[in-house]
Scaffold this motif. Structure first.
Motif, short mmCIF file in Angstrom:
data_model
loop_
_atom_site.label_atom_id
_atom_site.label_comp_id
_atom_site.label_asym_id
_atom_site.label_seq_id
_atom_site.Cartn_x
_atom_site.Cartn_y
_atom_site.Cartn_z
N LEU A 1 -12.70 9.59 0.09
CA LEU A 1 -12.01 10.54 0.95
C LEU A 1 -12.85 10.78 2.19
O LEU A 1 -14.03 11.13 2.10
N TRP B 1 0.54 4.17 -2.73
CA TRP B 1 0.24 5.53 -2.29
C TRP B 1 1.23 6.54 -2.90
O TRP B 1 0.83 7.61 -3.37
N CYS C 1 -9.15 11.57 -8.62
CA CYS C 1 -8.35 10.65 -7.81
C CYS C 1 -8.65 9.21 -8.19
O CYS C 1 -7.74 8.37 -8.26
N LEU D 1 -3.21 16.02 -0.20
CA LEU D 1 -3.34 14.62 0.21
C LEU D 1 -2.06 14.11 0.84
O LEU D 1 -2.10 13.28 1.75
N ARG E 1 -9.48 3.81 0.37
CA ARG E 1 -10.02 4.72 1.36
C ARG E 1 -8.90 5.57 1.94
O ARG E 1 -7.90 5.05 2.45
N ILE E 2 -9.07 6.87 1.83
CA ILE E 2 -8.06 7.84 2.27
C ILE E 2 -8.66 8.68 3.37
O ILE E 2 -9.73 9.27 3.21
N GLN E 3 -7.97 8.73 4.52
CA GLN E 3 -8.41 9.55 5.64
C GLN E 3 -7.68 10.88 5.62
O GLN E 3 -6.46 10.92 5.41
N VAL F 1 -12.02 5.71 -5.24
CA VAL F 1 -11.38 6.40 -4.13
C VAL F 1 -12.46 7.01 -3.24
O VAL F 1 -13.42 7.62 -3.72
N ASN G 1 0.81 -1.21 0.00
CA ASN G 1 0.00 0.00 0.00
C ASN G 1 0.85 1.26 0.00
O ASN G 1 0.47 2.27 -0.60
N GLY H 1 -3.33 13.55 4.39
CA GLY H 1 -4.03 12.29 4.23
C GLY H 1 -3.13 11.08 4.38
O GLY H 1 -1.90 11.18 4.37
N LYS H 2 -3.76 9.92 4.49
CA LYS H 2 -3.05 8.64 4.52
C LYS H 2 -3.98 7.57 3.96
O LYS H 2 -5.20 7.63 4.13
N LEU H 3 -3.37 6.59 3.29
CA LEU H 3 -4.13 5.49 2.71
C LEU H 3 -4.33 4.43 3.79
O LEU H 3 -3.37 3.82 4.27
#
Length: 562
Positions: free
Chosen positions: A533, A461, A517, A479, A494-496, A531, A457, A483-485
């Motif tokens: 977010l 990423w 994305c 991102l 899914r990216i937070q 994706v 991952n 963000g992080k994957l």
């Protein structure tokens, strides 16, 4: 009952003297305990002695404890027929809803400045006070709709200077400089004279909150006059003052007025948190308001940034320059039919000297169209253009010694194999700004060609961010930093996102950027990928700790049944 009491009967005289046994006033700030309410409940059962009703006035009722409110609730629900309750408060939001629902709420409006001024002049005449012109009006303005505050300030003024107060004495009574100081500061702010802004403030520290309040009142009046005209009833000033405010609104402009009001409100909140640094907070706020760019709204700034980002991403220079938007198609050496060798590109000159912007892909030039499988271009022009393959740099003799040949043979362009991966489209459908050679190699790669190996991952990423940066550098940077994957499986990424600013949140959660994305992740993995977010700030507002922990451990989507 009458709205105009006579003032001479026994009831009126007893109420004026505070000796009427049927009018009971209770201060809830000092009688806030449940024992005080129990005593009140015991006395409620007794009938009035002289009047038809027994009236209880509970002042500052919001100061009562929760237990006292609960003890009073039953009495309010079913009061005796001979009892009336009046609950007075300045903070109705602190009164429980169970109490408010059983009361008729009457919101008292502040008194107008002319009414307060007239009453003060009457009091001064009765007390034989020779006040200078404008003293009553200035006290009424500072009272902000409260007659009790106006009388208190008048009493303090008479105690300070005697029976002949002047307007300068009113300004000396408090740190606030009044309307004159507010107008002086606003004049300096309008001129953007930062030194004059600081010099306009009083020399001694203290009273910064009053100065902010005076500026807010003045700016509100200017804003209302500018929006609604000088005849608006929301501003209670004389005709000449209204005309002056209207001129000031035109000089400042309404967007700057709104920005200044917001800045002063923030400064007031900061001064409440840092009372020992109130002067510094006020000075910094005023200096920031005096900046030339302070009048530009956030919407204008965001619109300009988006336009600049789109222009940089498409490799388009400003209109009127070589290769810019709106330049005639015939002005390009390629489209005008000129010999290719005479073009700076074919003559071996570096690409930066070409009319095409340095570092921009060849497909972004208005005279050259990209291959069919490239990024979707803008709408076609009225006159069709012809596709010209990119030539390789060929040494050519000097134009002064030998005429340029009519054409130069160029190596054939390898055929382009269509790919099934989605194409990445810019927000304004402009061509992508990725490098030409890398872009052509990616297009020429067949579906069967081996792709670079992705190391889990983390590798996916990084490759995703690198590919996304070629189409939207700002989104990729957001991102990367915010963000992080957290999940990559079953065609879903899914990216937070954490600690997003408002502008970053608007860009990251935009539907078009979300589709971008997904397209980039699909291109990187070679398989359809959706994706998602997730803004953690929004998720925390709707999730409890247990639900959030379950979502973090097991993934998936948390949905509310409602």
């Amino acid at each position: 009952p009458t709205p105009n009491p006579c003032g001479v009967c026994g009831h009126c005289e007893g109420i004026d003297k505070g000796a009427d046994p049927d009018l009971i006033e209770m201060d809830a700030a000092s009688n806030r305990r449940i024992e005080d309410v129990r005593e009140l409940r015991e006395n409620v059962a007794y009938a009035p002695m002289r009047a038809r009703f027994k009236v209880y006035i509970i002042d500052e009722v919001h100061m009562m404890t929760k237990e006292a409110f609960n003890a009073l609730l039953k009495t309010l629900e079913e009061p005796p027929r001979h009892v009336k309750f009046l609950l007075a408060t300045t903070d109705p939001q602190k009164v429980p809803g169970t109490i408010l629902s059983r009361c008729q709420i009457l919101r008292l409006s502040p008194m107008s400045e002319p009414v307060i001024t007239a009453r003060l002049e009457y009091v001064f005449a009765q007390e034989k006070v020779q006040a200078e012109a404008g003293v009553s009006a200035e006290i009424a303005r500072r009272a902000r709709g409260g007659m009790r505050d106006a009388l208190s300030m008048a009493d303090q003024l008479l105690s300070l200077v005697g029976a002949a107060p002047k307007l300068a004495d009113v300004e000396r009574l408090a740190a606030e400089g009044g309307a004159e100081l507010a107008d002086t500061v606003l004049d300096a702010l309008t001129r953007r004279d930062r030194a004059a802004v600081v010099q306009a403030l009083p020399e001694g520290e203290g009273g910064e909150a009053e100065i902010v309040a005076a500026l807010l009142d003045r700016l509100r009046a200017i804003l209302l006059v500018g929006l609604l005209g000088r005849e608006t009833p929301l501003v209670q000033l004389e005709a000449d003052e209204r005309a002056a405010l209207l001129q000031r609104a035109a000089a400042i402009t309404l967007p700057r007025l709104e920005a200044w009001i917001e800045e002063l409100i923030l400064a007031r909140d900061r001064m409440a948190r840092l009372p020992s640094h109130g002067r510094v907070v006020l000075e910094i706020a005023l200096l920031d308001m005096a900046r030339p760019e302070s009048g530009m709204s956030l919407a204008d700034i965001e619109r300009r940034l988006l336009a600049l980002e789109a222009r940089l991403a498409s490799g388009v220079s400003p209109a009127g320059s070589p290769g810019g938007v709106g330049a005639p198609l015939a002005s390009s050496p390629v489209a005008a039919g000129a010999p290719l060798a005479s073009s700076p590109v074919a003559a071996g000159a570096p690409l930066a000297s070409s009319p095409v912007a340095a570092g921009a892909p060849l497909a972004s030039s208005p005279a050259v169209r990209a291959p069919a499988n490239d990024v979707i271009p803008r709408a076609p022009a009225a006159e069709p253009t012809r596709s010209v393959p990119r030539p390789s740099p060929v040494p050519a003799p000097s134009r002064a010694s030998q005429p340029a040949p009519p054409s130069v043979a160029t190596p054939p362009v390898p055929p382009v194999t269509p790919r099934s991966t989605p194409r990445i489209v810019e927000e304004d459908d402009a061509p992508s700004s990725r490098d030409d050679d890398e872009f052509e190699r990616e297009l020429a790669r067949s579906p069967e060609a081996p792709r670079p190996r992705i190391a889990g991952n983390a590798g996916a990423w990084e490759m995703f961010l690198e590919a996304l940066a070629k189409s939207s550098a700002s989104l990729a940077e957001t991102l990367r930093s915010r963000g992080k994957l957290v999940e990559l499986a079953n065609g879903r990424a899914r990216i937070q996102l954490v600690n997003l600013r408002e502008t970053e949140r608007a860009a990251a959660l935009d539907a078009q950027n979300l589709r971008r994305c997904s397209a980039v992740f699909t291109a990187v993995l070679g398989a359809p990928t959706q994706v998602e977010l997730e803004d953690q700030a929004l998720a925390r507002k709707t999730r409890d700790a247990y639900t959030g922990k379950v979502a973090e451990l097991f993934g998936g989507r948390i949905e509310d049944d409602a």
